[in-house]
Enzyme design. Structure first.
Site, short mmCIF file in Angstrom:
data_model
loop_
_atom_site.label_atom_id
_atom_site.label_comp_id
_atom_site.label_asym_id
_atom_site.label_seq_id
_atom_site.Cartn_x
_atom_site.Cartn_y
_atom_site.Cartn_z
N GLY A 105 0.85 -1.18 0.00
CA GLY A 105 0.00 0.00 0.00
C GLY A 105 0.88 1.22 0.00
N GLN B 165 2.86 9.80 2.20
CA GLN B 165 4.23 9.28 2.11
C GLN B 165 5.02 9.87 0.96
OE1 GLN B 165 2.61 5.08 2.56
NE2 GLN B 165 4.67 4.85 3.37
N CYS C 207 6.91 -0.84 6.74
CA CYS C 207 6.43 0.37 6.07
C CYS C 207 7.54 0.93 5.20
CB CYS C 207 6.03 1.39 7.13
SG CYS C 207 5.44 2.95 6.45
N LEU C 208 7.18 1.37 4.01
CA LEU C 208 8.19 1.96 3.11
C LEU C 208 8.79 3.23 3.69
CD1 LEU C 208 6.31 1.41 -0.27
CD2 LEU C 208 8.27 0.11 0.59
N HIS D 63 -3.40 0.45 8.33
CA HIS D 63 -2.05 1.00 8.23
C HIS D 63 -2.02 2.20 7.27
CE1 HIS D 63 2.49 0.49 7.93
NE2 HIS D 63 2.23 1.26 6.89
N GLU D 64 -2.68 2.05 6.12
CA GLU D 64 -2.65 3.14 5.12
C GLU D 64 -3.44 4.36 5.58
OE1 GLU D 64 -0.46 3.00 2.91
OE2 GLU D 64 -0.07 0.90 3.33
N HIS E 65 -1.57 6.59 7.90
CA HIS E 65 -0.67 7.55 7.25
C HIS E 65 -1.38 8.86 6.95
CE1 HIS E 65 3.05 5.37 6.63
NE2 HIS E 65 2.44 4.36 6.04
NI NI Z 1 3.34 2.51 5.64
#
Ligand code: NI
Length: 191
Positions: free
Chosen positions: A49, A54, A102-103, A144-145, A148
């Protein structure tokens, strides 16, 4: 389309609460091109995702997709989904201790408590209403998304900092027990 740079933990803009998107904004070429870029960036980074926050665009838009993901081989596939202005509502108190990565938090994973049954209300990229129940690991990914978009990282929700692990240490010490729990979760919820 373009691959956008992904902000990493410590970047102050990751903490901004993203703004709701109007129907006019969503229909604009600018936002539609951005959504294409968000998808391309997610795929390029092998993310499950990616939220607009981000890539430092503070609009409530995120993408989710799992296609035999090498970062998360135990995740069932999720077709490409764009959520605009998502609102998540837990449907019961059932929770799952999810090992997340997470990225924006390179190299680290940690254990986070997530709801296993949620309702998602959102628009898709065309402005069509989404209103559906989402369960299991997919529900964890959605939470999670959307975090953000509220300026939150999984690190903020880690149950116990002692669960933090590098990806290598996760693989060595935690993966097998976790995959067993995930398999049971997916068997129960079908996703
Ligand atoms: Ni993330």
């Amino acid at each position: 389309m373009a691959v956008l740079p992904i902000a990493k933990v410590g970047h102050p803009e990751l903490r901004i609460r993203a703004k709701e998107v109007t129907r006019e904004e969503l229909a604009s070429a600018n936002v539609q091109t951005f959504i294409d870029d968000l998808i391309e960036t997610m795929r390029h980074a092998n993310g499950a995702g990616l939220a607009a926050t981000q890539v430092l665009r503070h609009q409530r838009i995120c993408a989710v997709e799992v296609r035999d993901n090498p970062r998360y081989p135990y995740k069932p596939n999720i077709p490409l989904t764009i959520l605009v202005n998502p609102v998540l509502t837990p449907l019961d108190d059932d929770k799952f201790e999810n090992y997340e990565g997470c990225l924006s938090v390179p190299g680290i994973r940690g254990l986070v408590l997530r709801n296993t049954r949620i309702r998602v209300q959102a628009w898709d990229r065309r402005g069509n209403e989404i209103n559906e129940e989402v369960r299991g690991l997919k529900a964890c990914t959605y939470q999670h998304e959307v975090d953000h978009l509220d300026g939150l990282l999984f690190l903020d929700r880690v149950l116990d900092p002692m669960t933090l692990a590098t990806w290598e240490a996760f693989d060595e010490f935690h993966k097998s027990a976790f995959v067993e729990r995930v398999t049971a979760l997916v068997a129960k919820h079908g996703s």
